[in-house]
Write a protein that holds these residues in place. Structure first.
Motif, PDB file in Angstrom:
ATOM      1  N   UNK A  51      -2.197  13.215 -22.740  1.00 42.64           N
ATOM      2  CA  UNK A  51      -1.731  12.233 -21.754  1.00 42.64           C
ATOM      3  C   UNK A  51      -0.231  12.375 -21.559  1.00 42.64           C
ATOM      4  N   UNK A  52       0.224  12.274 -20.310  1.00 35.74           N
ATOM      5  CA  UNK A  52       1.637  12.499 -19.997  1.00 35.74           C
ATOM      6  C   UNK A  52       2.308  11.277 -19.400  1.00 35.74           C
ATOM      7  N   UNK A  53       1.634  10.137 -19.421  1.00 29.69           N
ATOM      8  CA  UNK A  53       2.234   8.941 -18.829  1.00 29.69           C
ATOM      9  C   UNK A  53       3.464   8.526 -19.619  1.00 29.69           C
ATOM     10  N   UNK A  54       4.561   8.317 -18.932  1.00 28.65           N
ATOM     11  CA  UNK A  54       5.803   7.894 -19.579  1.00 28.65           C
ATOM     12  C   UNK A  54       6.369   6.676 -18.862  1.00 28.65           C
ATOM     13  N   UNK A  55       7.197   5.936 -19.575  1.00 31.59           N
ATOM     14  CA  UNK A  55       7.893   4.829 -18.953  1.00 31.59           C
ATOM     15  C   UNK A  55       7.061   3.575 -18.865  1.00 31.59           C
ATOM     16  N   UNK A  56       7.684   2.528 -18.402  1.00 33.37           N
ATOM     17  CA  UNK A  56       7.042   1.231 -18.286  1.00 33.37           C
ATOM     18  C   UNK A  56       7.401   0.625 -16.940  1.00 33.37           C
ATOM     19  N   UNK A  57       6.680  -0.402 -16.563  1.00 35.74           N
ATOM     20  CA  UNK A  57       6.930  -1.031 -15.265  1.00 35.74           C
ATOM     21  C   UNK A  57       6.818  -2.540 -15.402  1.00 35.74           C
ATOM     22  N   UNK A  58       7.699  -3.316 -14.772  1.00 35.94           N
ATOM     23  CA  UNK A  58       7.642  -4.778 -14.875  1.00 35.94           C
ATOM     24  C   UNK A  58       6.607  -5.410 -13.965  1.00 35.94           C
ATOM     25  N   UNK A  59       6.061  -4.655 -13.038  1.00 35.28           N
ATOM     26  CA  UNK A  59       5.078  -5.181 -12.096  1.00 35.28           C
ATOM     27  C   UNK A  59       3.872  -4.252 -12.059  1.00 35.28           C
ATOM     28  N   UNK A  60       2.684  -4.849 -12.102  1.00 36.25           N
ATOM     29  CA  UNK A  60       1.474  -4.047 -11.968  1.00 36.25           C
ATOM     30  C   UNK A  60       0.982  -4.110 -10.532  1.00 36.25           C
ATOM     31  N   UNK A  61       0.623  -2.965  -9.970  1.00 35.51           N
ATOM     32  CA  UNK A  61      -0.037  -2.906  -8.661  1.00 35.51           C
ATOM     33  C   UNK A  61      -1.226  -1.968  -8.776  1.00 35.51           C
ATOM     34  N   UNK A  62      -2.283  -2.286  -8.042  1.00 31.61           N
ATOM     35  CA  UNK A  62      -3.401  -1.347  -8.017  1.00 31.61           C
ATOM     36  C   UNK A  62      -3.000  -0.121  -7.203  1.00 31.61           C
ATOM     37  N   UNK A  63      -3.868   0.889  -7.145  1.00 32.30           N
ATOM     38  CA  UNK A  63      -3.490   2.162  -6.535  1.00 32.30           C
ATOM     39  C   UNK A  63      -3.113   2.013  -5.064  1.00 32.30           C
ATOM     40  N   UNK A  64      -3.670   1.026  -4.400  1.00 26.48           N
ATOM     41  CA  UNK A  64      -3.452   0.866  -2.975  1.00 26.48           C
ATOM     42  C   UNK A  64      -2.295  -0.078  -2.663  1.00 26.48           C
ATOM     43  N   UNK A  65      -1.859  -0.829  -3.657  1.00 28.50           N
ATOM     44  CA  UNK A  65      -0.752  -1.749  -3.438  1.00 28.50           C
ATOM     45  C   UNK A  65      -1.137  -3.060  -2.802  1.00 28.50           C
ATOM     46  N   UNK A  66      -2.448  -3.320  -2.615  1.00 22.40           N
ATOM     47  CA  UNK A  66      -2.834  -4.588  -1.989  1.00 22.40           C
ATOM     48  C   UNK A  66      -3.036  -5.705  -3.009  1.00 22.40           C
ATOM     49  N   UNK A  67      -2.964  -5.388  -4.307  1.00 24.83           N
ATOM     50  CA  UNK A  67      -2.993  -6.401  -5.360  1.00 24.83           C
ATOM     51  C   UNK A  67      -1.864  -6.087  -6.331  1.00 24.83           C
TER      52      UNK A  67
END
Length: 599
Positions: A51-67
């Motif tokens: 797995x190569x996922x790095x970093x973090x994010x303060x906001x979660x969005x689904x793949x489409x950005x509508x949620x």
């Protein structure tokens, strides 16, 4: 022939050649069939797919950005079960709810309640911790079933018809398929795309197509779950079977699913027969065809009287006598049946073995193909010479890029698609359609399952809806209508849909019908509500990972499944998570759960 026609043919041929080469080369690394069940193969596979996922994010969005939802902490990326337990315990100590994201592929608010614009933290709701399993994507073990016992395939590489693979729940389906192929195995069924995670496949009840084939939750053999108190439990058919029964479709409400064991089968190839025919012919033969073929689906092209039919059956996986890998050129030839047939007819074997080219008996698929305008005839002939769904893929991608003219682009499909063609290849290659994965654009989808007894009625209603609302609800995309098998997974949209027996094609199972709008969020709810209201009248049920604007309350869910099923599911949820750590406000309302969070 005009110069413009020659240019069109040249561009089509060049594009098809490049497409074919890229497709084959990308997949070639994962095509070994030698020593499929060895410990060395599994070890090498896990080295290839770190797995190569790095970093973090303060906001979660689904793949489409509508949620999207804001979290009280950065999105967490644990790398082990111990780290998952630590994240959960820390969140509980802070009074935070915990939700898990897989690939973020759901467009319903199944992961979290959307944050209203302008709110700092989820509109005053309790703090929220989002936990991603992207760094937990290993294949852990493979077992076979023998005499009511299991023996590791890593130490006993025997031929199997049923096996069990244990994986970390963050593993993406595309990587799971490649790993299984590397190990000489395959999933029994799958959907149209491969971007979801294993945990997400279970959480929302993902299905495939085929009246005799199970949904994904149906092949779950056991699961390891981290509960709200940080403890790790195992639920299976033998260990706490009642909890296992309900948690297979868990919606993230039971805890964090960190590992799962899935029932798989021997590696197999598929032959897909594609045909362009009239929708009337499809509906006339639908019950017959969905009983006949292993997989059966069709795509109605809105604004036309035509449908694109896909009928699929298994073909034997080729075996190399000397134990070597399948040659690269074989991958090209075996996906191009006219050339393969010609080569084998004169005694040539590009693959060093004979390939069965007649697994699908397509004689029953009536195909009076539409005749294209003369200007399109040369292009159709050029595109027909190549495999890989080139015409379909290009048309769908263009319609997504330019949704305002999407309907016009799609209406050309029946005239450009080959009248009839057969594709042979690895199961996931034949089952999936990369072009319909709209990751580059914004789209919204409602998907409903309707019992088989209403299948024809539902399709005819949808066609009339599209005609009646062509201005206010213009369908600017294309989605398949798939036949599906009933299952025994509570809250699955297919729950209890059996006929007199599992193979009852007329009364058992049902169809999955989707309504998709690309880049039209402004009208989606209004239009989808019309479709949903009609499907509900036909005993329809929603896909939990898609939008369902009319199913919003506990009473709505009870109307779909009955009070006994819903109340037992609710009791199982509260048993696993009595303080509501893993709940969202929307899911609380849907299943009549507690209204306040306490720790």
């Amino acid at each position: 022939m005009k110069l413009s026609h020659i240019a069109c043919i040249f561009v089509a041929l060049l594009g098809a050649i490049v497409w074919q080469i890229v497709h084959v080369v990308v997949e070639f690394e994962y095509s070994s069939y030698s020593s499929p069940h060895s410990a060395t193969a599994l070890s090498r596979w896990n080295q290839l797919t770190t797995a190569t996922t790095n970093g973090v994010a303060p906001t979660f969005c689904n793949f489409d950005g509508n949620v999207c939802c804001r979290t009280s902490t950065e999105v967490q990326f644990p790398k082990s079960i111990e780290e998952v337990q630590e994240v959960v315990r820390d969140a509980v100590m802070r009074g935070s709810r915990v939700r898990v994201s897989g690939a973020g592929h759901s467009m319903s608010s199944v992961v979290c309640d959307p944050t209203p614009r302008g709110d700092s933290v989820n509109g005053g709701a309790p703090p929220l911790t989002i936990l991603s399993l992207d760094r937990m994507q290993r294949v852990l073990d493979v077992h076979r079933l023998a005499m009511n016992d299991t023996a590791s395939l890593l130490s006993s590489p025997l031929d199997v018809t049923t096996a069990y693979v244990t994986v970390e729940a963050g593993l993406r389906l595309i990587e799971l398929n490649r790993a299984l192929r590397y190990l000489g195995l395959g999933l029994k069924n799958m959907g149209l795309i491969q971007e979801q995670s294993v945990a997400g496949l279970m959480a929302t009840g993902v299905h495939g197509t085929g009246n005799r084939l199970p949904s994904i939750p149906s092949i779950v053999h056991s699961m390891d779950v981290v509960l709200a108190n940080g403890s790790l439990v195992t639920w299976s058919r033998d260990s706490n079977p009642e909890m296992f029964r309900y948690a297979r479709l868990h919606l993230g409400l039971f805890g964090v699913v960190v590992r799962a064991t899935l029932e798989v089968t021997d590696l197999y190839d598929l032959q897909r027969h594609n045909a362009v025919t009239t929708l009337e012919q499809v509906l006339k033969h639908m019950h017959e065809h969905q009983r006949t073929f292993r997989h059966y689906q069709f795509w109605w092209v809105a604004g036309t009287k035509y449908a694109l039919v896909n009928a699929m059956d298994m073909v034997e996986v080729p075996v190399i006598a000397d134990g070597g890998d399948i040659p690269l050129m074989c991958h090209v030839f075996r996906q191009h049946l006219p050339v393969m047939r010609a080569a084998q007819s004169v005694g040539l074997r590009p693959c060093k073995f004979h390939v069965d080219l007649d697994a699908v008996d397509s004689s029953s698929i009536v195909s009076p193909p539409p005749q294209p305008p003369k200007v399109l005839t040369p292009l159709r002939k050029a595109l027909s010479a190549f495999k890989t769904d080139l015409t379909f893929d290009i048309a769908v991608r263009l319609s997504n890029m330019f949704p305002s003219v999407g309907p016009l682009i799609l209406q050309l499909l029946p005239y450009l698609e080959p009248e009839s063609e057969d594709l042979v290849g690895w199961g996931p290659d034949i089952l999936t359609f990369p072009g319909i994965n709209f990751h580059a654009v914004r789209y919204t989808e409602l998907e409903y399952f309707v019992p088989m007894k209403y299948a024809t009625t539902a399709v005819r209603w949808f066609v009339s809806f599209a005609e009646e609302h062509r201005v206010d609800c213009p369908i600017n995309s294309i989605d398949p209508i798939r036949t599906v098998r009933g299952d025994n997974v509570p809250l699955s949209p297919l729950y209890g849909w059996y006929g007199d027996n599992d193979n009852d094609g007329d009364n058992g199972g049902g169809i999955a019908l989707s309504f998709v709008l690309v880049q039209r969020d402004d009208i989606f709810t209004q239009c989808a509500s019309i479709v949903e209201a009609a499907m509900l009248k036909m005993e329809g049920r929603p896909h939990w990972g898609k939008r369902h604007p009319l199913v919003r309350t506990y009473e709505d869910v009870v109307a779909l499944f009955g009070a006994d099923v819903v109340d037992r599911y609710r009791a199982a949820v509260l048993d696993a998570d009595p303080h509501g750590v893993f709940q969202t406000e929307e899911l609380r309302v849907l299943f009549g759960l507690m209204t306040t969070t306490s720790h």
